[in-house]
Write a protein that holds these residues in place. Sequence first.
Motif, short mmCIF file in Angstrom:
data_model
loop_
_atom_site.label_atom_id
_atom_site.label_comp_id
_atom_site.label_asym_id
_atom_site.label_seq_id
_atom_site.Cartn_x
_atom_site.Cartn_y
_atom_site.Cartn_z
N PHE A 237 0.83 -1.22 0.00
CA PHE A 237 0.00 0.00 0.00
C PHE A 237 0.87 1.27 0.00
N VAL A 238 1.81 1.30 0.95
CA VAL A 238 2.67 2.48 1.05
C VAL A 238 3.55 2.60 -0.19
N ALA A 240 2.84 1.63 -3.24
CA ALA A 240 2.04 2.13 -4.37
C ALA A 240 1.86 3.65 -4.27
N VAL A 241 1.61 4.14 -3.06
CA VAL A 241 1.45 5.58 -2.85
C VAL A 241 2.74 6.32 -3.21
N ARG A 242 3.90 5.76 -2.78
CA ARG A 242 5.18 6.43 -3.04
C ARG A 242 5.56 6.39 -4.51
N ASN A 244 3.37 6.29 -6.97
CA ASN A 244 2.44 7.26 -7.61
C ASN A 244 2.88 8.70 -7.38
N ALA A 245 3.51 8.94 -6.20
CA ALA A 245 3.98 10.30 -5.90
C ALA A 245 5.36 10.57 -6.47
#
Length: 554
Positions: A237-238, A240-242, A244-245
């Motif tokens: 999860f983390v 994927a967020v990183r 994407n950012a």
Amino acid sequence: MVKFSGTVMDLLLPWILAYIIDEVVPEADIARVVQWGLVMVVCAFIAVLGNVTANRMASSVARDSMRVLRNDTFTAIMNLSCGQVDNFSQSTLISRMTSDTYNIHQIMNSMQRMGVRAPILLIGGIIVTMTLDPVLSAILASTLPFLAIVVIYVAKKGIPLYNTHQKASDVMIGRVRESITGIRVIKALSKGDYERERFENINLDVVEKEKKAGIAMALTNPVMNFLLNVGWVMIIFVGAVRVNAGLTAPGKIIAFLTYFTIILNAMLSVTRLFVMFSRAGSSAERIEEILQARSDIKNQDANDNKSCDESLPYIVFDNVSFSYNGNVDNLSDISFSLEKGQKLGIIGATGSGKTTIINLLMRFYDVSSGKIFIDGKDIRDYDVGVLREKFGAVFQNDIIFEDSVSENIKLGRNITDENMKKAAKASCIDSHISQMDEGYDSFLAIRGNNLSGGQKQRMLISRAIAGNPEILVLDDSSSALDYKTDAAIRKNIDEMGKNTTTIIVAQRVSSVLDCDKIIVIDEGRIAACGNHDKLLKTCAIYARISSLQSGITQ
């Protein structure tokens, strides 16, 4: 070093993959992709070769170590005194020689394989992941304290449970050994169902204790899987967020997940090692008890150069008392003497202490009080090996080994074939041996099951006299012989060893009536001492035994 090299190569592979994805592929340089792909192939080959070689070496080391450990354990058991064997019990000694050494073998093999590989993968994986992405590494690190708590708790709880299980196994082995030894009695009395029920109760107890230990140790895998998979979900999860950012690269996430899998498997391997270590730790303590045990019949106190009192008779019991349990005396105030070459008969009721006198004379046990002298010297001043070389003995329930006739008579001693055959002739077993297919090279079954009771006793007597002993001990050695054969063997022994001091423990008056001295034992004390004629007149116990044995007295 071999295992270390192979494991490091395993750690390099995900890092190289991440480098190819993030650095090489974007450049669209096929040559560099192929080049780094070949590097991965080389690393994989080195990893496989290193791990296979290391595993083979680990198996060899574990095998050789167990050979030495079993040999040392067997030697330690052989050096135990009879009292120590009684305290340990034969069943637990068998269990420690077999199942406990197997547990040690398992942990030694696993420690050299997983014990080296798993920590390297675990620590190395954590270090590499920290260089890839510190944020994701922090998520991984947060699960480690919980994992450590689980491992420590389970290991602490598992060792006592395995100790209890091993003790229950000892009881089961004792029951099996007893039932197999007495199988003829069980069959003769049709008590098979009764014995099966007794075994089932013990077996259920072993199963219950093993189940408790197994359940306690089985908690580790599901709990650790749960914690690590929670960490995995959080990382995905983390991550994927990183990605994407734009804070990290996809290749690093792929490598990170690979390393997480490596770390997961390493942690599970460490957990399995703790489970095995818990069982092996219990076994190691039990084996250590044997290896650390020192015989209470001590050789180091011996003094073979100590001067002898030549004024003493050859064998002297001086006010000897002895107790097996340390509470109630089994023998009390035993005093007698015997000159060299004389014959002593010991007779009395079952359990009166006749065999105990022999055990003390041969120093299987030390006296509680009093002294025993042989050839003018306290037997405690002899080296135990030197002392027992003076004896040739046949004991109650003595054993025939699964070996040839000649080896059963010689028993590893430096006995010539001529002396062996003389002993066989003197014990009246030579005619039976000559009828066997291969004579003295014929094999005997374990416990002499292919011999009759009388043939066993004659074989044992030939073993005792083959070494031309200074002292011959015959403890109830003629119970299966007819009177004629018994008399013939005693006559042959007298002619073969005229200077041999003979001690005969018997139930039959006929076996001792020609002895120079006869001792009547009653409840651990000497009731009377003298020759046959004197005892018939002065000892009621001896006279009663003689009168009950038809045809013995005239």
